[in-house]
Write a protein that holds these residues in place. Structure first.
Motif, PDB file in Angstrom:
ATOM      1  N   GLY A  48      -4.629  20.869   6.856  1.00  0.00           N
ATOM      2  CA  GLY A  48      -3.258  20.115   7.096  1.00  0.00           C
ATOM      3  C   GLY A  48      -3.656  18.913   7.835  1.00  0.00           C
ATOM      4  O   GLY A  48      -2.536  18.139   8.319  1.00  0.00           O
ATOM      5  N   THR A  49      -4.760  18.544   8.546  1.00  0.00           N
ATOM      6  CA  THR A  49      -4.872  17.385   9.413  1.00  0.00           C
ATOM      7  C   THR A  49      -5.336  16.270   8.673  1.00  0.00           C
ATOM      8  O   THR A  49      -5.498  15.008   9.175  1.00  0.00           O
ATOM      9  N   GLY A  50      -5.409  16.646   7.233  1.00  0.00           N
ATOM     10  CA  GLY A  50      -5.983  15.102   6.482  1.00  0.00           C
ATOM     11  C   GLY A  50      -5.174  15.315   5.085  1.00  0.00           C
ATOM     12  O   GLY A  50      -4.591  16.194   4.637  1.00  0.00           O
ATOM     13  N   ASP A  51      -5.114  14.104   4.460  1.00  0.00           N
ATOM     14  CA  ASP A  51      -4.314  14.027   3.123  1.00  0.00           C
ATOM     15  C   ASP A  51      -5.113  13.649   2.079  1.00  0.00           C
ATOM     16  O   ASP A  51      -6.057  12.688   2.275  1.00  0.00           O
ATOM     17  N   PHE A  52      -5.568  14.359   0.875  1.00  0.00           N
ATOM     18  CA  PHE A  52      -6.469  13.841   0.064  1.00  0.00           C
ATOM     19  C   PHE A  52      -6.434  12.794  -0.408  1.00  0.00           C
ATOM     20  O   PHE A  52      -7.665  11.762  -0.434  1.00  0.00           O
ATOM     21  N   ALA A  53      -5.134  12.126  -0.644  1.00  0.00           N
ATOM     22  CA  ALA A  53      -4.858  10.876  -1.340  1.00  0.00           C
ATOM     23  C   ALA A  53      -5.146   9.925  -0.412  1.00  0.00           C
ATOM     24  O   ALA A  53      -6.042   8.799  -0.569  1.00  0.00           O
ATOM     25  N   GLY A  54      -4.930  10.205   0.763  1.00  0.00           N
ATOM     26  CA  GLY A  54      -5.147   9.072   1.962  1.00  0.00           C
ATOM     27  C   GLY A  54      -6.800   8.876   2.385  1.00  0.00           C
ATOM     28  O   GLY A  54      -7.181   7.898   2.419  1.00  0.00           O
ATOM     29  N   LEU A  55      -7.380   9.878   2.433  1.00  0.00           N
ATOM     30  CA  LEU A  55      -8.806  10.163   2.418  1.00  0.00           C
ATOM     31  C   LEU A  55      -9.543   9.387   1.382  1.00  0.00           C
ATOM     32  O   LEU A  55     -10.543   8.655   1.565  1.00  0.00           O
ATOM     33  N   ALA A  56      -9.099   9.621   0.292  1.00  0.00           N
ATOM     34  CA  ALA A  56      -9.784   9.010  -0.962  1.00  0.00           C
ATOM     35  C   ALA A  56      -9.436   7.550  -0.792  1.00  0.00           C
ATOM     36  O   ALA A  56     -10.132   6.747  -1.199  1.00  0.00           O
ATOM     37  N   ARG A  57      -8.304   7.068  -0.452  1.00  0.00           N
ATOM     38  CA  ARG A  57      -7.843   5.619  -0.486  1.00  0.00           C
ATOM     39  C   ARG A  57      -8.929   4.946   0.608  1.00  0.00           C
ATOM     40  O   ARG A  57      -9.562   3.716   0.384  1.00  0.00           O
ATOM     41  N   ASP A  58      -9.289   5.624   1.728  1.00  0.00           N
ATOM     42  CA  ASP A  58     -10.031   5.077   2.826  1.00  0.00           C
ATOM     43  C   ASP A  58     -11.654   5.353   2.528  1.00  0.00           C
ATOM     44  O   ASP A  58     -12.212   4.468   3.285  1.00  0.00           O
ATOM     45  N   ASN A  59     -11.855   6.158   1.971  1.00  0.00           N
ATOM     46  CA  ASN A  59     -13.284   6.478   1.736  1.00  0.00           C
ATOM     47  C   ASN A  59     -14.008   6.347   0.432  1.00  0.00           C
ATOM     48  O   ASN A  59     -15.185   6.360   0.450  1.00  0.00           O
ATOM     49  N   SER A  60     -13.137   6.755  -0.642  1.00  0.00           N
ATOM     50  CA  SER A  60     -13.933   6.800  -1.959  1.00  0.00           C
ATOM     51  C   SER A  60     -14.548   5.545  -2.298  1.00  0.00           C
ATOM     52  O   SER A  60     -14.186   4.447  -2.472  1.00  0.00           O
ATOM     53  N   GLN A  61     -15.646   5.590  -3.037  1.00  0.00           N
ATOM     54  CA  GLN A  61     -16.566   4.408  -3.363  1.00  0.00           C
ATOM     55  C   GLN A  61     -16.376   4.398  -4.987  1.00  0.00           C
ATOM     56  O   GLN A  61     -17.644   3.990  -5.533  1.00  0.00           O
ATOM     57  N   ASP A  62     -15.179   4.250  -5.596  1.00  0.00           N
ATOM     58  CA  ASP A  62     -15.151   3.858  -6.965  1.00  0.00           C
ATOM     59  C   ASP A  62     -13.701   3.177  -6.996  1.00  0.00           C
ATOM     60  O   ASP A  62     -13.065   3.360  -6.252  1.00  0.00           O
ATOM     61  N   GLU A 101     -16.608  17.996   5.781  1.00  0.00           N
ATOM     62  CA  GLU A 101     -15.540  17.799   6.716  1.00  0.00           C
ATOM     63  C   GLU A 101     -13.994  17.432   6.310  1.00  0.00           C
ATOM     64  O   GLU A 101     -13.018  18.015   6.603  1.00  0.00           O
ATOM     65  N   PHE A 102     -14.002  16.669   5.185  1.00  0.00           N
ATOM     66  CA  PHE A 102     -12.748  16.227   4.674  1.00  0.00           C
ATOM     67  C   PHE A 102     -12.124  17.331   4.013  1.00  0.00           C
ATOM     68  O   PHE A 102     -11.011  17.532   4.412  1.00  0.00           O
ATOM     69  N   LYS A 103     -13.003  18.352   3.336  1.00  0.00           N
ATOM     70  CA  LYS A 103     -12.240  19.571   3.029  1.00  0.00           C
ATOM     71  C   LYS A 103     -11.493  20.292   3.857  1.00  0.00           C
ATOM     72  O   LYS A 103     -10.359  20.751   3.668  1.00  0.00           O
ATOM     73  N   GLU A 104     -12.352  20.308   5.111  1.00  0.00           N
ATOM     74  CA  GLU A 104     -11.687  21.454   6.029  1.00  0.00           C
ATOM     75  C   GLU A 104     -10.343  20.734   6.605  1.00  0.00           C
ATOM     76  O   GLU A 104      -9.414  21.279   6.810  1.00  0.00           O
ATOM     77  N   ARG A 105     -10.546  19.483   6.791  1.00  0.00           N
ATOM     78  CA  ARG A 105      -9.284  18.434   7.245  1.00  0.00           C
ATOM     79  C   ARG A 105      -8.320  18.942   6.061  1.00  0.00           C
ATOM     80  O   ARG A 105      -6.877  19.176   6.771  1.00  0.00           O
ATOM     81  N   ILE A 106      -8.461  18.769   5.140  1.00  0.00           N
ATOM     82  CA  ILE A 106      -7.440  18.869   4.110  1.00  0.00           C
ATOM     83  C   ILE A 106      -6.806  20.258   4.115  1.00  0.00           C
ATOM     84  O   ILE A 106      -5.732  20.570   4.055  1.00  0.00           O
ATOM     85  N   GLU A 143      -5.951   4.161  -6.140  1.00  0.00           N
ATOM     86  CA  GLU A 143      -4.980   5.536  -6.493  1.00  0.00           C
ATOM     87  C   GLU A 143      -5.054   6.598  -5.999  1.00  0.00           C
ATOM     88  O   GLU A 143      -4.387   7.528  -6.494  1.00  0.00           O
ATOM     89  N   GLY A 144      -5.661   6.873  -4.585  1.00  0.00           N
ATOM     90  CA  GLY A 144      -5.826   7.949  -4.108  1.00  0.00           C
ATOM     91  C   GLY A 144      -6.896   8.914  -4.698  1.00  0.00           C
ATOM     92  O   GLY A 144      -6.466  10.114  -4.608  1.00  0.00           O
ATOM     93  N   GLY A 145      -7.693   8.271  -5.483  1.00  0.00           N
ATOM     94  CA  GLY A 145      -8.707   9.157  -6.238  1.00  0.00           C
ATOM     95  C   GLY A 145      -8.061   9.639  -7.370  1.00  0.00           C
ATOM     96  O   GLY A 145      -8.892  10.393  -8.132  1.00  0.00           O
ATOM     97  N   ASP A 146      -7.063   9.270  -7.994  1.00  0.00           N
ATOM     98  CA  ASP A 146      -6.208   9.948  -9.218  1.00  0.00           C
ATOM     99  C   ASP A 146      -7.202   9.434 -10.245  1.00  0.00           C
ATOM    100  O   ASP A 146      -7.387   8.146 -10.784  1.00  0.00           O
TER     101      ASP A 146
END
Length: 468
Positions: free
Chosen positions: A355-369, A347-352, A374-377
């Motif tokens: 254009g309704t989702g930003d990869f870095a923003g989704l990473a900051r809010d959801n990534s578990q590491d 679902e995140f990929k589809e949003r990205i 760093e926005g998943g960087d």
């Protein structure tokens, strides 16, 4: 994430031959399909264990029967002979080993594997169906074929789909067991790194050389007629002639290649020679940088190869293909299954993409590491820095592309490649590259010792000898 060998970088018949006194080497990715079913990570022949009963006298049998028990779990004659036949069919070296000796070695390998799989079960290590799905897709990609073609080829080898998936599961279990029991415990000292770098600069070793190869694959269907094969070979020869005449190889790959890496100009990336198919390494061994080799024939078709770069790990002028990558990691736990993590990342990929989702923003809010802030960087990475599941998916992406969800031992990832570059390594990076090569060697040695210990602790009862 620690670098470990891919489940596709497994020991093959050569390891068995080594036990018989021949020279062995590891199986490279992308070769025979049934290689995945032959064996786990490399094992040395196990010493006799005091609790092992002596082999029984040979008795002629025609029906199925048990040849050995490993901690009360049976190994049957059919299991042994099936693996022997696969090895004989796919490896010419096997045909030079007496059948009785090959059968004995295969039985010993099955005993060692069974003991390790029992250890994995006791340790609570599990592999879910999604990870097996991904492994099956990886085998198909690395053999340059579709999943349908892979399953057809496996069926033609007389292997049922469930048997193939069970063997994939076993290899994943053995790899994860190796990580847990060996990988994390291996350390490489600065003194060892210094000595390795000195050795490489004075006596370079071709086996540890880093190479970057690009390819144009002209695929040959399994059912192709002789006339079709000849036509496809002529097409590949035409590509090779145009490449040798100076045409842009990347453009040729994008226009003519049937391989997924055509999107990145056919480049396979800078990596150690033992992480390339041996067919590619042998074909390009005497080819200079920017030289063209081929066409060469594999099970997938005809390959035209270009050598993009060569270097030695730890060398002052070492150049590697670096990838700037970011990811979103969701871990599987009691609250979220692997399937649920895959669905959420899809679902995140589809949003990205919409254009309704930003990869870095989704990473900051959801990534578990730790990369979440760093926005998943994950920064600029070198080959071998990530686990194979992650790296294999990353290497298939062009800059800007987002992967489908990728299952690894850490959880489920959504990966985006930001950029790529060929860069000269800094002194610190040269040392890390050298450390990685040394570490892999020490892991192999440690694993062999550990595997022998597991084998020695197992209670093995030999029944009647295997017979074809």
């Amino acid at each position: 994430m620690n670098h470990i060998r891919s489940i596709l970088t497994l020991a093959c018949l050569a390891t068995l031959a080594a036990a018989a006194g021949a020279q062995g080497q590891g199986q490279r990715p992308g070769l025979g399909i049934t290689d995945i079913m032959r064996a786990g990570p490399r094992l040395a022949p196990a010493p006799a264990a005091p609790r092992t009963a002596p082999p029984a006298a040979p008795v002629q049998r025609s029906a199925e029967y048990i040849v050995a028990l490993v901690n009360s779990e049976p190994i049957t004659n059919t299991e042994v002979q099936t693996r022997v036949e696969r090895i004989l069919k796919e490896n010419a070296e096997a045909q030079r080993v007496p059948r009785a000796e090959l059968t004995r070695l295969v039985l010993e390998r099955l005993i060692a594997e069974r003991a390790q799989l029992q250890q994995a079960k006791e340790a609570g290590i599990k592999v879910d169906e999604l990870a097996i799905d991904q492994a099956e897709q990886t085998v198909a990609r690395q053999n340059q074929m579709s999943l349908v073609e892979l399953r057809s080829r496996v069926a033609a080898e007389g292997i049922s789909p469930q048997t193939f998936r069970n063997d994939l599961r076993d290899q994943l279990l053995l790899t994860r067991l190796r990580d847990r029991e060996v990988e994390a415990k291996v350390k490489v000292s600065d003194i060892e790194v210094d000595q390795f770098i000195r050795d490489q600069r004075t006596s370079p070793n071709a086996a540890t050389q880093n190479i970057n190869i690009a390819q144009v694959l002209v695929a040959v269907p399994e059912s192709a007629s002789d006339a079709q094969v000849a036509s496809l070979q002529q097409r590949a020869q035409g590509v090779a002639q145009r490449a040798r005449a100076g045409e842009d190889f990347a453009k040729l790959a994008q226009e003519f290649s049937d391989s997924p890496d055509r999107a990145v100009g056919g480049a396979l990336g800078m990596r150690s020679a033992d992480r390339y198919p041996s067919l590619f390494v042998e074909a390009t061994q005497s080819t200079a940088v920017n030289g063209i080799a081929g066409p060469i024939r594999s099970g997938a078709g005809f390959h035209v190869l270009k050598v993009l770069a060569k270097s030695q790990p730890g060398a002052a002028d070492a150049v590697v293909t670096q990838t700037q990558v970011r990811h979103i990691l969701l871990r599987s736990d009691a609250k979220r299954s692997t399937a649920q993590a895959v669905a959420q990342l899809a679902e995140f990929k589809e949003r990205i993409q919409k254009g309704t989702g930003d990869f870095a923003g989704l990473a900051r809010d959801n990534s578990q590491d730790a990369s979440a802030k760093e926005g998943g960087d994950l920064g600029w990475s070198r080959p071998g820095q990530f686990v194979p599941e992650f790296e294999e998916a990353m290497n298939r992406l062009a800059p800007g592309q987002v992967s489908d969800p990728v299952v690894s031992r850490f959880g489920v990832h959504l990966i985006q490649v930001v950029a790529r570059r060929d860069a000269k390594l800094s002194q610190a990076e040269q040392r890390e590259a050298a450390r990685a090569v040394l570490r892999e060697k020490k892991v192999e040695e440690a694993f062999e010792t550990w595997a022998q210990e597991i084998r020695a602790r197992a209670y093995v009862e030999y029944r009647e000898p295997p017979q074809s």
